[in-house]
Scaffold this motif. Structure first.
Motif, PDB file in Angstrom:
ATOM      1  N   SER A 116       0.826  -1.211   0.000  1.00 39.59           N
ATOM      2  CA  SER A 116       0.000   0.000   0.000  1.00 39.59           C
ATOM      3  C   SER A 116       0.860   1.261   0.000  1.00 39.59           C
ATOM      4  CB  SER A 116      -0.918  -0.013   1.225  1.00 39.59           C
ATOM      5  OG  SER A 116      -1.724   1.120   1.255  1.00 39.59           O
ATOM      6  N   THR A 117       1.969   1.215   0.715  1.00 36.80           N
ATOM      7  CA  THR A 117       2.882   2.363   0.751  1.00 36.80           C
ATOM      8  C   THR A 117       3.543   2.570  -0.605  1.00 36.80           C
ATOM      9  OG1 THR A 117       3.286   1.989   3.099  1.00 36.80           O
ATOM     10  CG2 THR A 117       4.885   3.349   1.929  1.00 36.80           C
ATOM     11  N   GLU A 118       3.980   1.480  -1.238  1.00 35.33           N
ATOM     12  CA  GLU A 118       4.570   1.593  -2.584  1.00 35.33           C
ATOM     13  C   GLU A 118       3.579   2.210  -3.562  1.00 35.33           C
ATOM     14  OE1 GLU A 118       5.734  -2.440  -3.499  1.00 35.33           O
ATOM     15  OE2 GLU A 118       7.840  -1.914  -3.254  1.00 35.33           O
ATOM     16  N   TYR A 119       2.337   1.778  -3.491  1.00 36.63           N
ATOM     17  CA  TYR A 119       1.294   2.306  -4.367  1.00 36.63           C
ATOM     18  C   TYR A 119       1.091   3.804  -4.120  1.00 36.63           C
ATOM     19  CZ  TYR A 119      -3.276   3.002  -6.510  1.00 36.63           C
ATOM     20  OH  TYR A 119      -4.313   3.479  -7.272  1.00 36.63           O
ATOM     21  N   ALA A 120       1.014   4.183  -2.833  1.00 38.08           N
ATOM     22  CA  ALA A 120       0.785   5.588  -2.487  1.00 38.08           C
ATOM     23  C   ALA A 120       1.922   6.482  -2.964  1.00 38.08           C
ATOM     24  CB  ALA A 120       0.596   5.730  -0.976  1.00 38.08           C
ATOM     25  N   ILE A 121       3.139   5.980  -2.907  1.00 39.55           N
ATOM     26  CA  ILE A 121       4.290   6.765  -3.368  1.00 39.55           C
ATOM     27  C   ILE A 121       4.313   6.829  -4.896  1.00 39.55           C
ATOM     28  CG2 ILE A 121       6.815   6.809  -3.496  1.00 39.55           C
ATOM     29  CD1 ILE A 121       6.795   5.628  -0.617  1.00 39.55           C
ATOM     30  N   ALA A 122       4.123   5.701  -5.549  1.00 40.25           N
ATOM     31  CA  ALA A 122       4.211   5.638  -7.012  1.00 40.25           C
ATOM     32  C   ALA A 122       3.145   6.490  -7.693  1.00 40.25           C
ATOM     33  CB  ALA A 122       4.110   4.191  -7.485  1.00 40.25           C
ATOM     34  N   ASN A 127      -5.850  11.850  -0.336  1.00 37.42           N
ATOM     35  CA  ASN A 127      -7.123  11.582   0.311  1.00 37.42           C
ATOM     36  C   ASN A 127      -8.222  12.360  -0.413  1.00 37.42           C
ATOM     37  OD1 ASN A 127      -8.641  10.256   2.183  1.00 37.42           O
ATOM     38  ND2 ASN A 127      -7.977  11.490   3.926  1.00 37.42           N
ATOM     39  N   TYR A 128      -9.410  11.807  -0.465  1.00 37.50           N
ATOM     40  CA  TYR A 128     -10.513  12.450  -1.193  1.00 37.50           C
ATOM     41  C   TYR A 128     -11.277  13.416  -0.289  1.00 37.50           C
ATOM     42  CZ  TYR A 128      -9.555   8.817  -4.580  1.00 37.50           C
ATOM     43  OH  TYR A 128      -8.939   8.000  -5.489  1.00 37.50           O
ATOM     44  N   THR A 129     -10.611  14.481   0.111  1.00 35.82           N
ATOM     45  CA  THR A 129     -11.231  15.517   0.930  1.00 35.82           C
ATOM     46  C   THR A 129     -10.853  16.870   0.355  1.00 35.82           C
ATOM     47  OG1 THR A 129      -9.324  15.634   2.416  1.00 35.82           O
ATOM     48  CG2 THR A 129     -11.086  14.092   3.028  1.00 35.82           C
ATOM     49  N   SER A 130     -11.383  17.927   0.943  1.00 32.64           N
ATOM     50  CA  SER A 130     -11.061  19.261   0.438  1.00 32.64           C
ATOM     51  C   SER A 130      -9.595  19.618   0.677  1.00 32.64           C
ATOM     52  CB  SER A 130     -11.966  20.305   1.094  1.00 32.64           C
ATOM     53  OG  SER A 130     -11.782  20.299   2.496  1.00 32.64           O
ATOM     54  N   TRP A 131      -8.991  19.087   1.716  1.00 34.11           N
ATOM     55  CA  TRP A 131      -7.575  19.345   1.976  1.00 34.11           C
ATOM     56  C   TRP A 131      -6.706  18.509   1.039  1.00 34.11           C
ATOM     57  CZ3 TRP A 131      -4.270  16.963   6.342  1.00 34.11           C
ATOM     58  CH2 TRP A 131      -3.038  17.583   6.384  1.00 34.11           C
ATOM     59  N   ALA A 132      -7.094  17.292   0.771  1.00 35.25           N
ATOM     60  CA  ALA A 132      -6.436  16.357  -0.148  1.00 35.25           C
ATOM     61  C   ALA A 132      -4.944  16.166   0.139  1.00 35.25           C
ATOM     62  CB  ALA A 132      -6.647  16.803  -1.592  1.00 35.25           C
ATOM     63  N   PRO A 133      -4.608  15.721   1.363  1.00 37.25           N
ATOM     64  CA  PRO A 133      -3.191  15.496   1.663  1.00 37.25           C
ATOM     65  C   PRO A 133      -2.675  14.229   0.980  1.00 37.25           C
ATOM     66  CG  PRO A 133      -4.511  14.705   3.466  1.00 37.25           C
ATOM     67  CD  PRO A 133      -5.463  15.364   2.488  1.00 37.25           C
ATOM     68  N   LEU A 134      -1.389  14.209   0.731  1.00 41.99           N
ATOM     69  CA  LEU A 134      -0.753  12.992   0.237  1.00 41.99           C
ATOM     70  C   LEU A 134      -0.824  11.931   1.340  1.00 41.99           C
ATOM     71  CD1 LEU A 134       2.398  14.479  -1.504  1.00 41.99           C
ATOM     72  CD2 LEU A 134       0.489  13.321  -2.620  1.00 41.99           C
ATOM     73  N   LEU A 135      -1.047  10.694   0.953  1.00 43.59           N
ATOM     74  CA  LEU A 135      -1.209   9.637   1.937  1.00 43.59           C
ATOM     75  C   LEU A 135       0.077   8.868   2.232  1.00 43.59           C
ATOM     76  CD1 LEU A 135      -4.699   8.196   0.998  1.00 43.59           C
ATOM     77  CD2 LEU A 135      -4.086   9.679   2.896  1.00 43.59           C
ATOM     78  N   TRP A 136       1.106   9.045   1.410  1.00 47.23           N
ATOM     79  CA  TRP A 136       2.301   8.249   1.633  1.00 47.23           C
ATOM     80  C   TRP A 136       2.961   8.496   2.985  1.00 47.23           C
ATOM     81  CZ3 TRP A 136       7.018  10.234   2.578  1.00 47.23           C
ATOM     82  CH2 TRP A 136       7.300  11.507   2.118  1.00 47.23           C
TER      83      TRP A 136
END
Length: 170
Positions: A116-122, A127-136
């Protein structure tokens, strides 16, 4: 126990103690984020859209990084029907057996977290919110926390095995 196992146990316990003590301090960071959110909304009339997610991320890091230290201190919840009546050697033997299931579970969880971490980085997953932070970043902490718990579970296995044999690792 052979010297490499004793060295492994000593260093894993030391690393998890330090990281666990650091993780304890994250509660103050969490409190600061929530306090800022409240002050911003009530005093300045400007709600912050990042505070809820940030507090969830900090709380995740808090319990995932602190999990190994909790495991080290035997601070986890244990269902006690017969356990308290057993001798220390019996407890250690049962713990050495049951920790194998925990090690298997944490191993599966770690490989899932790694993927899951590899996917998030690649894919620069957000995140699907108004802030939309990176999840990695939170996934990296998640994977590190699970790995530390896996190492601590292996360390506990060796300590329990030694105690069951009547020669505890100090």
């Amino acid at each position: 126990m052979p010297k490499p196992i004793r060295v492994f146990v000593r260093y894993v316990d030391l690393i998890n103690k330090w990281i666990g003590r650091f993780a304890m301090q994250l509660i103050f960071v969490l409190a600061a984020v929530l306090l800022w959110s409240t002050v911003s909304r009530l005093v300045f009339g400007v709600p912050v859209n990042w505070a809820l997610e940030m507090s969830q991320f900090i709380l995740s890091a808090y319990y995932l990084l602190g999990g190994a230290y909790s495991l080290q201190l035997n601070a986890h919840v244990r269902m006690d029907l017969f356990y308290s009546r057993w001798s220390p050697r019996q407890k250690a033997a049962v713990d050495a057996f049951t920790i194998l299931f925990v090690i298997f579970y944490l191993g599966v969880l770690f490989f899932g977290g790694w993927s899951s971490t590899e996917y998030a980085i690649a894919y620069k997953q957000k995140n699907y919110t108004s802030w939309a932070p990176l999840l990695w970043p939170v996934k990296v902490f998640m994977t590190i926390g699970i790995f530390l718990m896996l190492l601590q579970a292996i360390s506990n296995f060796f300590k329990d095995l030694a105690a069951a044999r009547g020669k505890p690792i100090a």
